[in-house]
Design an enzyme around this catalytic site. Sequence first.
Site, PDB file in Angstrom:
ATOM      1  N   LYS A  80       0.817  -1.219   0.000  1.00 12.69           N
ATOM      2  CA  LYS A  80       0.000   0.000   0.000  1.00 12.69           C
ATOM      3  C   LYS A  80       0.846   1.263   0.000  1.00 12.69           C
ATOM      4  CE  LYS A  80      -4.445  -1.710   1.249  1.00 12.69           C
ATOM      5  NZ  LYS A  80      -5.759  -1.377   1.793  1.00 12.69           N
ATOM      6  N   ASP A 128      -7.528   0.256   7.694  1.00 17.47           N
ATOM      7  CA  ASP A 128      -7.262  -0.830   8.638  1.00 17.47           C
ATOM      8  C   ASP A 128      -5.810  -0.801   9.096  1.00 17.47           C
ATOM      9  OD1 ASP A 128      -9.750  -2.289   8.856  1.00 17.47           O
ATOM     10  OD2 ASP A 128      -9.487  -2.833   6.758  1.00 17.47           O
TER      11      ASP A 128
END
Length: 397
Positions: A80, A128
């Site tokens: 990410k 998250d």
Amino acid sequence: MADPFTAAQLHHIAVTPAKGDAATRVLSPKDFADSWAEITQWDGYAPTPLVPLSGLAAQIGVARINYKHEGPRFGLGSFKALGGAYAAMRVLQRELGKRLGHTVTLADIRKGNYADACRAITMCSATDGNHGRSLAWGCQRVGAPCRIYIHAEVSEGRAQAMRDLGAEVVRIDGDYDASVALARDEAEANGWFVVSDTSWEGYTEPPRDVMAGYGVMTHEACATMEATPTHVFLQGGVGGLAASVAAFLRQYLGDDAPRVVITEPEWAACLYESARKGAATTVPIDKETIMAGLSCGEPSEMAWEILREEATDFVTMPDSIVAPTVRLLANAESGDAKIEAGESAVAGLATLIAAMRQPDLAKALGLDASSRVLLIGSEGVTDPAIFKAIMAGADHV
């Protein structure tokens, strides 16, 4: 002791993909080329390893397993890092262009030529853990303020990692989808810019940039693979990772692109339900999976556009096979290189092992001794406390 992979209850549905051009329309070759041109210029850029798991492949009965290990990515521990930080720069590029009335390049932002202007543009997102860490890092690099929303089950270790990168972290009592809604509402009220990895009606540019950034990872894998994979197992979440990889593979390999298998936690199977119903479908999160990065109940609409045309198989998996897979890699139980992986990283591998222990499922997925499987190890150890507990024998953390 019973083998958790043989005992695992997996649910599988096969679908006939819709016909269309989403793999080049939603994410164009130019989107991928632009992200590659920018991200490969960042300080600290280096390709992450594509690790052959030859010993494990022989043990479970497939020809080849290649594991793209994203743990080393920019020191942030996750794929990410490629998405949130790149999307933040693209938000700045568009907004600075509007405010200043002339074209602004990513190179100029990267070099600090607009540092003062960047300090007046606040970006925010729900996470998250890993997406927020990438966004915080990206904002820190250019001096833009960053506000991150996390839900009740996000570990404090992951929250602190974002604070250490300069983000203001807001924890809510609800689940991931509730944190997404709050980020949207507060951004609208305050004139901030949401940099999300999931799309919704009227909100597409940052999620497209996020998925384009992930293409760097797949580009590296394709340049390294010795043989074209027959299968790629992709973990779910909102679908951005899976859609990006599937689209890049289609563009790169054409008709030789591999069979796309989507795997999700049984407690957060929004893509499985979307496939079952034939339309993007939201599911409630009644119980949190150990795979924190995959605990998402609402699919990204853009990602689903691609997956409904590229994925042929959707599988749900139990948490019971996650920790054993983390330990298998970290202890090099098959004689392969040691890999320290996070919980969400091993979803594809855990599903593959379990499928090969269950002949009917292996047959349904077209897996046999000639299969060559590509896996995306999406994160390294992003929470040392959870990893330590797993390595000490805990199966639920």
